[in-house]
Design a protein around this motif. Sequence first.
Motif, PDB file in Angstrom:
ATOM      1  N   THR A 110       0.847  -1.179   0.000  1.00  0.00           N
ATOM      2  CA  THR A 110       0.000   0.000   0.000  1.00  0.00           C
ATOM      3  C   THR A 110       0.886   1.233   0.000  1.00  0.00           C
ATOM      4  O   THR A 110       1.977   1.227   0.583  1.00  0.00           O
ATOM      5  CB  THR A 110      -0.920   0.042   1.233  1.00  0.00           C
ATOM      6  OG1 THR A 110      -0.118  -0.037   2.415  1.00  0.00           O
ATOM      7  CG2 THR A 110      -1.910  -1.110   1.215  1.00  0.00           C
ATOM      8  N   PHE A 111       0.423   2.281  -0.670  1.00  0.00           N
ATOM      9  CA  PHE A 111       1.175   3.527  -0.687  1.00  0.00           C
ATOM     10  C   PHE A 111       0.849   4.316   0.573  1.00  0.00           C
ATOM     11  O   PHE A 111      -0.314   4.528   0.905  1.00  0.00           O
ATOM     12  CB  PHE A 111       0.841   4.353  -1.925  1.00  0.00           C
ATOM     13  CG  PHE A 111       1.502   5.699  -1.912  1.00  0.00           C
ATOM     14  CD1 PHE A 111       2.877   5.805  -2.066  1.00  0.00           C
ATOM     15  CD2 PHE A 111       0.760   6.854  -1.699  1.00  0.00           C
ATOM     16  CE1 PHE A 111       3.506   7.041  -2.020  1.00  0.00           C
ATOM     17  CE2 PHE A 111       1.379   8.085  -1.658  1.00  0.00           C
ATOM     18  CZ  PHE A 111       2.756   8.185  -1.822  1.00  0.00           C
ATOM     19  N   THR A 112       1.879   4.747   1.277  1.00  0.00           N
ATOM     20  CA  THR A 112       1.721   5.518   2.505  1.00  0.00           C
ATOM     21  C   THR A 112       1.896   6.996   2.184  1.00  0.00           C
ATOM     22  O   THR A 112       3.015   7.460   1.936  1.00  0.00           O
ATOM     23  CB  THR A 112       2.763   5.083   3.557  1.00  0.00           C
ATOM     24  OG1 THR A 112       2.634   3.675   3.786  1.00  0.00           O
ATOM     25  CG2 THR A 112       2.552   5.832   4.856  1.00  0.00           C
ATOM     26  N   GLN A 113       0.800   7.712   2.163  1.00  0.00           N
ATOM     27  CA  GLN A 113       0.866   9.140   1.834  1.00  0.00           C
ATOM     28  C   GLN A 113       1.341   9.933   3.051  1.00  0.00           C
ATOM     29  O   GLN A 113       0.710   9.916   4.097  1.00  0.00           O
ATOM     30  CB  GLN A 113      -0.513   9.643   1.383  1.00  0.00           C
ATOM     31  CG  GLN A 113      -0.614  11.147   1.197  1.00  0.00           C
ATOM     32  CD  GLN A 113       0.127  11.665  -0.030  1.00  0.00           C
ATOM     33  OE1 GLN A 113       1.128  11.083  -0.452  1.00  0.00           O
ATOM     34  NE2 GLN A 113      -0.338  12.747  -0.602  1.00  0.00           N
ATOM     35  N   PRO A 114       2.473  10.627   2.948  1.00  0.00           N
ATOM     36  CA  PRO A 114       2.952  11.416   4.086  1.00  0.00           C
ATOM     37  C   PRO A 114       2.080  12.654   4.287  1.00  0.00           C
ATOM     38  O   PRO A 114       1.402  13.103   3.358  1.00  0.00           O
ATOM     39  CB  PRO A 114       4.371  11.801   3.665  1.00  0.00           C
ATOM     40  CG  PRO A 114       4.343  11.765   2.176  1.00  0.00           C
ATOM     41  CD  PRO A 114       3.359  10.699   1.789  1.00  0.00           C
ATOM     42  N   PRO A 115       2.096  13.230   5.475  1.00  0.00           N
ATOM     43  CA  PRO A 115       1.311  14.449   5.713  1.00  0.00           C
ATOM     44  C   PRO A 115       1.856  15.617   4.919  1.00  0.00           C
ATOM     45  O   PRO A 115       3.055  15.686   4.616  1.00  0.00           O
ATOM     46  CB  PRO A 115       1.455  14.678   7.220  1.00  0.00           C
ATOM     47  CG  PRO A 115       2.712  13.963   7.594  1.00  0.00           C
ATOM     48  CD  PRO A 115       2.805  12.782   6.680  1.00  0.00           C
ATOM     49  N   ILE A 116       0.979  16.549   4.589  1.00  0.00           N
ATOM     50  CA  ILE A 116       1.391  17.750   3.869  1.00  0.00           C
ATOM     51  C   ILE A 116       2.284  18.595   4.778  1.00  0.00           C
ATOM     52  O   ILE A 116       1.991  18.754   5.967  1.00  0.00           O
ATOM     53  CB  ILE A 116       0.147  18.551   3.426  1.00  0.00           C
ATOM     54  CG1 ILE A 116      -0.631  17.750   2.391  1.00  0.00           C
ATOM     55  CG2 ILE A 116       0.530  19.907   2.858  1.00  0.00           C
ATOM     56  CD1 ILE A 116      -1.958  18.356   2.022  1.00  0.00           C
TER      57      ILE A 116
END
Length: 267
Positions: free
Chosen positions: A48-54
């Motif tokens: 799964t792709f782990t989207q980092p926080p903005i």
Amino acid sequence: MNLNSQPIKLFLVVAFSCTNLLVSLTPILAKPTPNRSNAKTTLAQATTFTQPPIPPGSSPGGRVRGGAKRGGPSGCPSPKIDLTALVPFTEEANSVINVWAQTTVEHPSWFFYVPYTKDSPYTVEFVLQDLNANQVYKKAIALPDKPGIVPVSLPSTAPTLAVGQQYRWFFTINCDKQQNAPPTYVEGVIKRVNLSQPTVKQLETAEPLKRYALYAQNGIWYEALTTLAQLRQKNPQDPALKAEWRNLLGSIRLDDVAEEPILPETP
């Protein structure tokens, strides 16, 4: 006692023993042998792709889809699937869309679904700016032979992306020669970061599919996408890689472009 019956009894005993042997072997004979394709499919289900926080500060904003512009229609015809940037995006409560992702390399590659072809007299342009709106790189893009996913690479002759810095990119298609109507475009922000040393060590020895998984799990979108796209271009019919591609694009809600062909980069 009938002597002729003894051979018959012996035959039945032997036949019965052979039948039992075959029954006992059936689970062994029927057990499928593992293959590399199954292993890849398992990875597709697990990765799964782990989207980092903005990053803190002003929101990146951006547009992941082309099409109509706020305040008026685009001058481009409406295709079945709009111009699309293959980049993660978030939708905030105030309807603001943020298009933002990370890279680890000095010269990354972007991917865009382009619905128009070279038969159309449209002009296409890719622009990269720093956050002060200074131009870092600009290139005219040739439309492809058929609709599909087009890569755009930052060449080695272009300025390198600095670690810790954010840059804004634009991919614009102008369909009106007179430029009386607004173009269709997508835009977003890219940031270059460094990975931890243990992860870098893992990447140095990992085979390509494992590298893709490591990038995805560590929130490095651009290298995850590029690595998987290169694998698919080398093995376009591999069902396990197709599953990986669908899984990755589905994780950022771009399922509608997952079946579109990946095209060679245009000069």
